[in-house]
Design a protein around this motif. Sequence first.
Motif, PDB file in Angstrom:
ATOM      1  N   LYS A 148       0.838  -1.192   0.000  1.00 15.30           N
ATOM      2  CA  LYS A 148       0.000   0.000   0.000  1.00 15.30           C
ATOM      3  C   LYS A 148       0.877   1.247   0.000  1.00 15.30           C
ATOM      4  O   LYS A 148       1.789   1.386   0.799  1.00 15.30           O
TER       5      LYS A 148
ATOM      6  N   LYS B  45      -3.861   5.768   0.491  1.00 17.97           N
ATOM      7  CA  LYS B  45      -5.195   5.219   0.589  1.00 17.97           C
ATOM      8  C   LYS B  45      -5.724   4.904  -0.814  1.00 17.97           C
ATOM      9  O   LYS B  45      -5.824   5.791  -1.655  1.00 17.97           O
TER      10      LYS B  45
ATOM     11  N   TYR C 264      -1.818   1.135  -4.649  1.00 16.23           N
ATOM     12  CA  TYR C 264      -0.877   0.050  -4.372  1.00 16.23           C
ATOM     13  C   TYR C 264       0.147  -0.031  -5.487  1.00 16.23           C
ATOM     14  O   TYR C 264      -0.112   0.361  -6.603  1.00 16.23           O
TER      15      TYR C 264
END
Length: 82
Positions: A72, A75, A78
């Motif tokens: 990650k 938010k 990735y």
Amino acid sequence: MPTYQYEAKKGGCRKCKSPGFEIMQSLKDEKLVRCPDCGAEIYRVICAPGLGRSKTDLHYRAKRAGFKCLKKVQKGEYEPMY
């Protein structure tokens, strides 16, 4: 609960012939003497216990299998680890 492996001494069915079969038993349970399917005489085989693997090994095995591990970044974002 531990898993035990059993094999037939002589003869036996497909289940208990070599390599035998595995069964989960409590430590308090008595070991089996006869195959539950055919009744052949069986014995418990001593085998190495299964141990957990490290997370790094998990990533290596996933990579070898063609999967990609993601980490990650932010938010909802990735990126590939390797």
